[in-house]
Each structure stands twice: as structure tokens, then as C-alpha cells.
Design a protein around this motif. Structure first.
Motif, PDB file in Angstrom:
ATOM      1  N   PHE A  70     122.996 133.177  95.140  1.00  0.00           N
ATOM      2  CA  PHE A  70     121.742 133.092  94.439  1.00  0.00           C
ATOM      3  C   PHE A  70     120.789 132.171  95.183  1.00  0.00           C
ATOM      4  O   PHE A  70     121.135 131.074  95.581  1.00  0.00           O
ATOM      5  CB  PHE A  70     121.943 132.533  93.016  1.00  0.00           C
ATOM      6  CG  PHE A  70     122.402 133.567  92.060  1.00  0.00           C
ATOM      7  CD1 PHE A  70     121.502 134.194  91.227  1.00  0.00           C
ATOM      8  CD2 PHE A  70     123.735 133.931  92.012  1.00  0.00           C
ATOM      9  CE1 PHE A  70     121.918 135.155  90.323  1.00  0.00           C
ATOM     10  CE2 PHE A  70     124.153 134.893  91.117  1.00  0.00           C
ATOM     11  CZ  PHE A  70     123.249 135.502  90.277  1.00  0.00           C
ATOM     12  N   LYS A 129     115.397 134.661  94.289  1.00  0.00           N
ATOM     13  CA  LYS A 129     116.035 135.677  93.456  1.00  0.00           C
ATOM     14  C   LYS A 129     116.133 135.211  92.000  1.00  0.00           C
ATOM     15  O   LYS A 129     115.978 136.008  91.073  1.00  0.00           O
ATOM     16  CB  LYS A 129     117.423 136.013  94.003  1.00  0.00           C
ATOM     17  CG  LYS A 129     117.379 136.824  95.301  1.00  0.00           C
ATOM     18  CD  LYS A 129     118.771 137.223  95.736  1.00  0.00           C
ATOM     19  CE  LYS A 129     118.727 138.092  96.991  1.00  0.00           C
ATOM     20  NZ  LYS A 129     120.073 138.500  97.438  1.00  0.00           N
ATOM     21  N   LEU A 130     116.420 133.934  91.814  1.00  0.00           N
ATOM     22  CA  LEU A 130     116.499 133.412  90.453  1.00  0.00           C
ATOM     23  C   LEU A 130     115.146 133.529  89.768  1.00  0.00           C
ATOM     24  O   LEU A 130     115.038 133.968  88.627  1.00  0.00           O
ATOM     25  CB  LEU A 130     116.960 131.950  90.480  1.00  0.00           C
ATOM     26  CG  LEU A 130     117.078 131.258  89.119  1.00  0.00           C
ATOM     27  CD1 LEU A 130     118.167 131.925  88.291  1.00  0.00           C
ATOM     28  CD2 LEU A 130     117.374 129.783  89.286  1.00  0.00           C
ATOM     29  N   ALA A 138     123.980 132.185  88.414  1.00  0.00           N
ATOM     30  CA  ALA A 138     123.482 131.345  89.511  1.00  0.00           C
ATOM     31  C   ALA A 138     124.299 130.066  89.624  1.00  0.00           C
ATOM     32  O   ALA A 138     124.658 129.628  90.724  1.00  0.00           O
ATOM     33  CB  ALA A 138     122.011 131.012  89.289  1.00  0.00           C
ATOM     34  N   VAL A 161     119.936 134.539  83.781  1.00  0.00           N
ATOM     35  CA  VAL A 161     120.106 134.479  85.238  1.00  0.00           C
ATOM     36  C   VAL A 161     120.671 133.138  85.693  1.00  0.00           C
ATOM     37  O   VAL A 161     121.209 133.025  86.799  1.00  0.00           O
ATOM     38  CB  VAL A 161     118.768 134.759  85.965  1.00  0.00           C
ATOM     39  CG1 VAL A 161     118.272 136.143  85.667  1.00  0.00           C
ATOM     40  CG2 VAL A 161     117.709 133.727  85.600  1.00  0.00           C
ATOM     41  N   GLN A 180     122.645 140.190  90.745  1.00  0.00           N
ATOM     42  CA  GLN A 180     121.258 139.747  90.846  1.00  0.00           C
ATOM     43  C   GLN A 180     120.253 140.885  90.778  1.00  0.00           C
ATOM     44  O   GLN A 180     119.165 140.782  91.336  1.00  0.00           O
ATOM     45  CB  GLN A 180     121.035 138.963  92.140  1.00  0.00           C
ATOM     46  CG  GLN A 180     122.023 137.831  92.369  1.00  0.00           C
ATOM     47  CD  GLN A 180     121.755 137.138  93.676  1.00  0.00           C
ATOM     48  OE1 GLN A 180     120.654 136.660  93.917  1.00  0.00           O
ATOM     49  NE2 GLN A 180     122.759 137.059  94.528  1.00  0.00           N
ATOM     50  N   GLY A 208     114.298 137.274  89.202  1.00  0.00           N
ATOM     51  CA  GLY A 208     115.069 137.822  88.084  1.00  0.00           C
ATOM     52  C   GLY A 208     114.573 137.329  86.746  1.00  0.00           C
ATOM     53  O   GLY A 208     114.476 138.097  85.775  1.00  0.00           O
TER      54      GLY A 208
END
Length: 442
Positions: free
Chosen positions: A2, A6-7, A300, A296, A149, A10
Motif C-alpha cells: 500500500f 493508493k490509500l 494498509a 482501506v 487495493q 481508494g
């Protein structure tokens, strides 16, 4: 692994989908209250403790386990094992959910009269039981998507489910009225089945259509994945079931305790309907953002823990928890200023406005707790999550049985505020201990 990008991406996708569905659901609840009345809305809300309990047994623990296992396996390059976890979870959750359908349909009358305290719930219990297998498929596929993800599938399926449910109810409501029939609240329960069925079909079709997922549908080489999935999902399922059972006892007991306060059965159901069908949805509306962050955040945290990157995990937690707390403070202020206006204008209910004013104070704690609990689950400390949630629920149940008979629904609202404050303190203490962070750094 992660990344911050991307976190954030998302969380944005899930937040957008969550806000849209909450917006749709918010005004749909206004329609329900006007179309069926406060008492029928209260009756409709009564069936959800049973529905939630069934989901916690057949679905909730497996979804979390799939998400956590997938994140960990993918971060280590073991994508085949992650696929095995999804296949096994789908088989298991479908078996459990079909067993629940049979159990509910054979005992709907007993459950309605004994547990929910109103025989009129029996027919709605039978109807809503058909949603369980669909929710099981939808949930497991979403859990896998979170783990790799990819939030597009869960976000779209969430929108599809809400849209399908609302359109089904609205169109059937209009058709029945034009044909001279009086629509009943059972229509709302049927809408849940329709929405979950459409979402399950959509998520399964989208999963099969995407190239990265096609291998997931092949015959698995199970190896040790079965044992690992069971070892992780069993305590999660037990924890969720126990917590949901307490929540169900709490919810089902509120109308009964309101009668002890001096209300009639109709007044008790109306008050319960205003609280759970009008005031609480307002308070929970902004939680679409914090729920997305929490969803998310868990995989992560699992991925950063597996990589041994404590510094990145600490930064991640500080940003996520801090953002949720700031959002909660802002929402608290907003509801304190406009709570009465919302109740009067949107719901035509002064009681709803009063409930919103009191519930506004839980926002900073309620929203922050989503991130805190998700982080603890991401660390694999699910037993601590169980203890924290049970402690908060026991405080709320005490408010139901001790405060409502003396102070009415206001006593329950005080207990709700106290429970959220206690959960925040306990969760923060667990995180500080398990991440070895000085308290000044969180």
C-alpha cells in the motif's frame, strides 16, 4: 504494498460512492417516513437486528479475513493463495447463509414475537432472509477487492445495490397505488432483497470479466490456505456475532423499555422509528467518509506491518485518525446549529430535531472510532476489538434498561454518548501500546 497514493485514491473512490449512496438513502428514508408513517418505519427498523446478526455469522468475519489475508499475501507475492482464500470464503459463506435462510423461514413467527416483541415482523423476516446469500457473495468479492487495493468494484456495487433497491421500491409503490392497492412496509424489505441480488450479480460478473480476476475462478490448489482462513475468520466471526447479538438485544429492547417509561406500543414504535430511521441516518451521513478511510486503512496497516515498516504505519495512523477527528468536530458543530431545522424541514418532526441535537456530540468520537477499530483489526488484534466493542455495548445496554424507564429515550442517548467516549479511550490505548508510540505522537 500500500502506498499513500493508493490509500488516498481508494478512500476517495469509496467516499464518493458512500456519499452518493448515503445521499440517496437519506432522502429515501424521508420518503419511507411520509409514505408509511413513523410507526411502520419503526416496525421496519426492528427486523434489522436479526438481519445484522445473520450477516455477522455468515459474512462479516469472512469478509474481513479475506481482505486481510489478500493484502498480506499480495504484499508477499503469493497471489494464488489470495485467490484460494476468496474461493474458500465464497463456498463457506454461501453454505452458512442458506442455512440461515431455512432457519429464519421456519422460525419467523417465534423470532418476531419472542425476540422482537411484535408478531407483525414475521412476514418481513421471511422476505429479508432471501437477501442473505446475495449479500454473502457481494461481501466476499468486495473483501478480496479491498485486499488487492481495487476499490472500483466495491464502490460500483454499492451504488448498484442502493439504486436497485430504491428503484424497485419506488416503481412498485407507484404501480400498486395506481392499481388501487395500499402498499405495505413489507415492500421496503423486498427492496433490500432486490438490491442485494442485483449487487451480487454485478460484482460476480465484473469479477469474472476482469483479466486480473480470471485465474481466481479456476480450481484451487488449497494447500494451507483453508487452515489459515479458518484460524483468522473464526475468531472474527465469533467476535462479530457476539457484538451483533448484543446490538440486537439493545435495539429490540428499546421499544419495550419505552413502554416501561409510560408510552403506548404505538408511541414506542414511533419514537424508535424517528430515532433509528430519521435522526441516526443524519448523524451517520458523513460517516461515509470515515467508513471509507477505515475500509482501506485495515489492509494498509496489515501490509505495512507485514513489511516491518513501523514508521510508515505510525504516519498512516496519525493522518487517518486525525482526519476523522477533525471531520467529527466539524459535523458536531453543524448538527448543533442546524439539527432542529433538519428535523422540522426534512422529516416534519420536532422529535427528530431534538434527537439530532443530542446525538451531535457523539460525532467526534463515532467517526474517530471507525479509524481506530480498523487499525486495530489491521494489526491482527481482533480480540482487543471484541473487548472494546463489548464494553461500549454494555454501557449502551445499561442505558436501555436503566436509563430509558426513568428518563425516556433521552437516557439512551446519554448512554450512547458515554459508550462512544469509552470506546475512543480504550482503542487509542490499544494502538499506543501495540505500535509503541508515545501518547504525544498519535
Amino acid at each position: 504494498m500500500f502506498t499513500k497514493h493508493k490509500l488516498f485514491q481508494g478512500a476517495v473512490i469509496l467516499t464518493a460512492a458512500g456519499l452518493i449512496t448515503r445521499f440517496m438513502g437519506f432522502f429515501f428514508r424521508i420518503f419511507l417516513s411520509h409514505a408509511f408513517g413513523e410507526e411502520n418505519v419503526g416496525l421496519y427498523q426492528l427486523i434489522f437486528p436479526v438481519y445484522a446478526l445473520c450477516l455477522s455469522i455468515s459474512t462479516a468475519g469472512l469478509q474481513t479475513a479475506v481482505s486481510r489475508m489478500t493484502a498480506e499475501k499480495v504484499s508477499r507475492g503469493k497471489t494464488e493463495e489470495a485467490g484460494n482464500a476468496l474461493r474458500i470464503a465464497l463456498c463457506l459463506t454461501l453454505i452458512l447463509s442458506f442455512a440461515e435462510v431455512l432457519l429464519i423461514q421456519q422460525n419467523a413467527g417465534f423470532i418476531a414475537e419472542t425476540f422482537l416483541g411484535d408478531a407483525r415482523c414475521a412476514e418481513m423476516l421471511v422476505i429479508i432472509s432471501y437477501a442473505l446469500p446475495c449479500a454473502a457473495v457481494h461481501s466476499c468479492i468486495c473483501g478480496y477487492s479491498f485486499g488487492i487495493q481495487q476499490t472500483r468494484l466495491p464502490a460500483l456495487s454499492q451504488l448498484i445495490e442502493q439504486t436497485g433497491r430504491i428503484l424497485f421500491i419506488l416503481l412498485l409503490f407507484i404501480f400498486m397505488q395506481k392499481s388501487g392497492h395500499m402498499p405495505s412496509i413489507q415492500l421496503a424489505a423486498a427492496g433490500i432483497v432486490a438490491g442485494e441480488f442485483i449487487a451480487a450479480l454485478f460484482s460476480a460478473r465484473l469479477l469474472a470479466a476482469q483479466k486480473p480476476f480470471r485465474r481466481i475462478l479456476s480450481l484451487p490448489s488449497l494447500s494451507g490456505t483453508v487452515r489459515e482462513l479458518f484460524s483468522l475468520s473464526a475468531p472474527l466471526t465469533a467476535n462479530r456475532a457476539a457484538v451483533t447479538l448484543l446490538q440486537s438485544v439493545e435495539a429490540a429492547s428499546i421499544p419495550a423499555c419505552l413502554k416501561l417509561f409510560g408510552m403506548t406500543g404505538s408511541e414506542a414504535l414511533s419514537t424508535y422509528g424517528v430515532l433509528t430511521g430519521m435522526a441516526m441516518p443524519c448523524i451517520l451521513f458523513p460517516s461515509a467518509i470515515t467508513n471509507s478511510v477505515g475500509t482501506v486503512l485495515m489492509p494498509a496497516v496489515s501490509a505495512t506491518q507485514a513489511a516491518g515498516n513501523r514508521t510508515a504505519m505510525v504516519k498512516l495512523l496519525k493522518k487517518a485518525v486525525g482526519s476523522c477527528f477533525i471531520l467529527g468536530l466539524g459535523c458536531c458543530l453543524f448538527f448543533l446549529i442546524f439539527g432542529s431545522l433538519i428535523g422540522a424541514v426534512l422529516f416534519h418532526s420536532s422529535a427528530a430535531g431534538k434527537f439530532i441535537l443530542t446525538l451531535a456530540w457523539i460525532c467526534p468520537f463515532l467517526y474517530t472510532n471507525t479509524a481506530l477499530i480498523s487499525a486495530i483489526n489491521g494489526l491482527g488484534k481482533t480480540f482487543f476489538t471484541f473487548l472494546i466493542n463489548v464494553t461500549g455495548l454494555l454501557v449502551r445496554i445499561a442505558g436501555v434498561f436503566l436509563a430509558i424507564p426513568r428518563f425516556g429515550i433521552q437516557g439512551y442517548l446519554w448512554g450512547l454518548l458515554a459508550s462512544q467516549f469509552i470506546i475512543s479511550g480504550l482503542a487509542a490505548a490499544v494502538l499506543l501500546t501495540n505500535t509503541h508510540m508515545p501518547s504525544s505522537r498519535l
